[in-house]
Design a protein around this motif. Structure first.
Motif, PDB file in Angstrom:
ATOM      1  N   GLU A   1      -8.401  -2.751   5.298  1.00  0.00           N
ATOM      2  CA  GLU A   1      -8.363  -1.311   5.551  1.00  0.00           C
ATOM      3  C   GLU A   1      -7.188  -0.945   6.455  1.00  0.00           C
TER       4      GLU A   1
ATOM      5  N   GLN B   1      -4.009   1.433   5.490  1.00  0.00           N
ATOM      6  CA  GLN B   1      -3.616   2.575   6.316  1.00  0.00           C
ATOM      7  C   GLN B   1      -2.116   2.495   6.657  1.00  0.00           C
TER       8      GLN B   1
ATOM      9  N   GLN C   1      -0.039   3.406   3.662  1.00  0.00           N
ATOM     10  CA  GLN C   1      -0.079   4.857   3.483  1.00  0.00           C
ATOM     11  C   GLN C   1       0.875   5.547   4.473  1.00  0.00           C
ATOM     12  N   ASP C   2       0.844   5.115   5.743  1.00  0.00           N
ATOM     13  CA  ASP C   2       1.689   5.734   6.767  1.00  0.00           C
ATOM     14  C   ASP C   2       3.172   5.417   6.574  1.00  0.00           C
TER      15      ASP C   2
END
Length: 158
Positions: free
Chosen positions: A125, A129, A132-133
């Motif tokens: 996870e 993240q 994505q960032d």
């Protein structure tokens, strides 16, 4: 890459190539340097492994430009950023900024999370993240690699 040229060539004799790359033959280094000056060229060592070393006449100033161009085309070395599954927000932000800088400068970034116990899902996870960032700066080379001791993903710069 170091460039050995002109007076920096210490060998007493060199195997000389002309401006077009044709073999002239073995000459004393001083004579080769004199020939280079007459032709307004640089004497550049192209193969140190030969005996005598192989040198070529290259138009003055072109040798350094060729080396710079070759250095610009070499792929950048991958940088590894290590994380832990229980990372605090401040540390996350710091690592994120570090990744952004590396990706912006053209370096691939390998994100690695060391695992202990059953932290695989948390690590996955966290990596999702980060991916994505970092979307504006790069894309993942492959999916998230989850092994027994670590979770990793490599992000290639855009």
């Amino acid at each position: 890459m170091a460039l050995i040229m002109n007076e920096k060539i210490k060998a007493s004799e060199v195997e000389l190539l002309d401006l077009e790359g044709n073999l002239i033959g073995e000459l004393p280094t001083q004579k080769a340097l004199q020939l280079a000056k007459e032709q307004q060229a640089d004497l550049v060592c192209v193969n140190m492994m030969k005996s005598p070393p192989q040198c070529q006449l290259i138009a003055r100033g072109k040798a350094k430009a060729q080396i710079k161009k070759a250095d610009d085309n070499t792929p950048k070395k991958e940088k590894e950023i290590r994380l832990t599954p229980a990372i605090e927000q401040h540390d996350y932000d710091t690592k994120l900024k570090q990744c952004e800088k590396l990706l912006a400068s053209g370096h691939p970034v390998s994100l690695v999370i060391k695992l202990s116990g059953k932290q695989g899902q948390i690590a996955k996870e966290l990596l999702q993240q980060l991916i994505q960032d970092l979307k504006p700066y790069g894309t993942p080379a492959s999916g998230i690699q989850l092994s027994g001791k670590q979770a990793a993903v490599t992000i290639m710069p855009k």
